[in-house]
Design a protein around this motif. Structure first.
Motif, PDB file in Angstrom:
ATOM      1  N   SER A   1     -14.773  -0.698 -50.977  1.00 24.80           N
ATOM      2  CA  SER A   1     -15.065   0.106 -49.788  1.00 24.80           C
ATOM      3  C   SER A   1     -15.759   1.419 -50.138  1.00 24.80           C
ATOM      4  O   SER A   1     -16.470   1.981 -49.317  1.00 24.80           O
TER       5      SER A   1
ATOM      6  N   ASP B   1     -19.810  -7.940 -51.205  1.00 25.97           N
ATOM      7  CA  ASP B   1     -20.164  -7.172 -50.012  1.00 25.97           C
ATOM      8  C   ASP B   1     -20.445  -8.086 -48.823  1.00 25.97           C
ATOM      9  O   ASP B   1     -20.064  -7.774 -47.687  1.00 25.97           O
ATOM     10  N   ASN B   2     -21.093  -9.236 -49.055  1.00 27.60           N
ATOM     11  CA  ASN B   2     -21.336 -10.197 -47.974  1.00 27.60           C
ATOM     12  C   ASN B   2     -20.035 -10.768 -47.429  1.00 27.60           C
ATOM     13  O   ASN B   2     -19.893 -10.949 -46.219  1.00 27.60           O
ATOM     14  N   ARG B   3     -19.081 -11.072 -48.296  1.00 22.56           N
ATOM     15  CA  ARG B   3     -17.769 -11.563 -47.844  1.00 22.56           C
ATOM     16  C   ARG B   3     -17.083 -10.529 -46.966  1.00 22.56           C
ATOM     17  O   ARG B   3     -16.533 -10.856 -45.914  1.00 22.56           O
ATOM     18  N   ILE B   4     -17.100  -9.302 -47.411  1.00 24.22           N
ATOM     19  CA  ILE B   4     -16.432  -8.233 -46.658  1.00 24.22           C
ATOM     20  C   ILE B   4     -17.125  -8.025 -45.316  1.00 24.22           C
ATOM     21  O   ILE B   4     -16.476  -7.921 -44.276  1.00 24.22           O
ATOM     22  N   ARG B   5     -18.453  -7.993 -45.326  1.00 23.38           N
ATOM     23  CA  ARG B   5     -19.219  -7.818 -44.090  1.00 23.38           C
ATOM     24  C   ARG B   5     -18.937  -8.961 -43.108  1.00 23.38           C
ATOM     25  O   ARG B   5     -18.772  -8.747 -41.913  1.00 23.38           O
ATOM     26  N   HIS B   6     -18.856 -10.190 -43.617  1.00 27.06           N
ATOM     27  CA  HIS B   6     -18.563 -11.355 -42.779  1.00 27.06           C
ATOM     28  C   HIS B   6     -17.200 -11.222 -42.115  1.00 27.06           C
ATOM     29  O   HIS B   6     -17.033 -11.538 -40.941  1.00 27.06           O
ATOM     30  N   LEU B   7     -16.219 -10.740 -42.852  1.00 27.76           N
ATOM     31  CA  LEU B   7     -14.871 -10.572 -42.296  1.00 27.76           C
ATOM     32  C   LEU B   7     -14.811  -9.464 -41.255  1.00 27.76           C
ATOM     33  O   LEU B   7     -13.960  -9.497 -40.367  1.00 27.76           O
ATOM     34  N   GLN B   8     -15.701  -8.501 -41.350  1.00 21.32           N
ATOM     35  CA  GLN B   8     -15.680  -7.374 -40.418  1.00 21.32           C
ATOM     36  C   GLN B   8     -16.437  -7.653 -39.124  1.00 21.32           C
ATOM     37  O   GLN B   8     -16.348  -6.873 -38.191  1.00 21.32           O
ATOM     38  N   GLN B   9     -17.167  -8.769 -39.061  1.00 26.70           N
ATOM     39  CA  GLN B   9     -17.893  -9.112 -37.844  1.00 26.70           C
ATOM     40  C   GLN B   9     -16.909  -9.587 -36.781  1.00 26.70           C
ATOM     41  O   GLN B   9     -15.942 -10.285 -37.089  1.00 26.70           O
ATOM     42  N   PRO B  10     -17.163  -9.216 -35.521  1.00 28.75           N
ATOM     43  CA  PRO B  10     -16.277  -9.683 -34.452  1.00 28.75           C
ATOM     44  C   PRO B  10     -16.327 -11.206 -34.346  1.00 28.75           C
ATOM     45  O   PRO B  10     -17.390 -11.816 -34.486  1.00 28.75           O
ATOM     46  N   LYS B  11     -15.182 -11.790 -34.161  1.00 33.47           N
ATOM     47  CA  LYS B  11     -15.085 -13.251 -34.063  1.00 33.47           C
ATOM     48  C   LYS B  11     -14.998 -13.659 -32.587  1.00 33.47           C
ATOM     49  O   LYS B  11     -14.383 -12.977 -31.788  1.00 33.47           O
TER      50      LYS B  11
END
Length: 174
Positions: free
Chosen positions: A86, A155-165
């Motif tokens: 982070s 960073d892509n994994r973290i960004r993917h998890l932070q996207q609204p589902k």
């Protein structure tokens, strides 16, 4: 277990840390020179121990971070790690972390890398500080590229998890 076992202002690795460099004293004992953007100081522990303490402060360990790197991108030897993704704290080792001469370099602070000799490499940091490492230019460049790949994947994994589902069959309100 008290947090003081893992944290001391003299041992803190921060986003301002450029490198954690192994240096032998007159008796041959390995200590660490910590290079910060605005300061340098000596710690009477080897670099990998200092890195392990920093990882523990952020909820893991050096071994845990190395296992995470292996799981994310398959790197098993001289694995780059994220002490804290982070805050962008990605470091790579100059040799095996079990080697007392292993130094750790902060990926995001590197400005330029060049050959000093056949067996040493100079790293110039963004703030103008320079160090010479006992590692070949090819080895250091390989570590920089591997760290960039690992950083990109994590960073892509973290960004993917932070996207609204969105759940199928539901509507999002605007």
């Amino acid at each position: 277990m008290l947090i003081d076992e893992f944290y001391s202002p003299l041992h803190e690795i921060t986003p301002c840390t450029l490198a954690v460099v192994a240096e032998k004293d007159a008796k041959g004992i390995v200590h660490t020179v910590v290079l910060e953007e605005e300061a340098e100081y000596m710690v009477e522990q080897p670099p990998s121990k200092l890195i392990d303490h920093a990882c523990k402060f952020f909820g893991s360990s050096l071994k845990g971070r190395q296992d995470g790197t292996r799981d994310i991108c398959g790197i098993t030897h001289k694995a780059p790690i994220s002490i804290d993704p982070s805050s962008g704290m990605y470091f790579f080792p100059t040799t095996s972390p079990t080697n007392a001469k292993c130094s750790w370099i902060a990926h995001s602070h590197i400005e330029h890398v060049s050959r000093a000799t056949n067996e040493t490499t100079e790293i110039i940091f963004r703030n103008g500080k320079r160090i010479i490492l006992d590692a070949s230019y090819g080895s250091v460049m390989n570590q920089i590229h591997r760290t960039a790949q690992f950083r990109y994947l994590l960073d892509n994994r973290i960004r993917h998890l932070q996207q609204p589902k969105t759940v199928p069959g539901t509507r999002t309100s605007t």
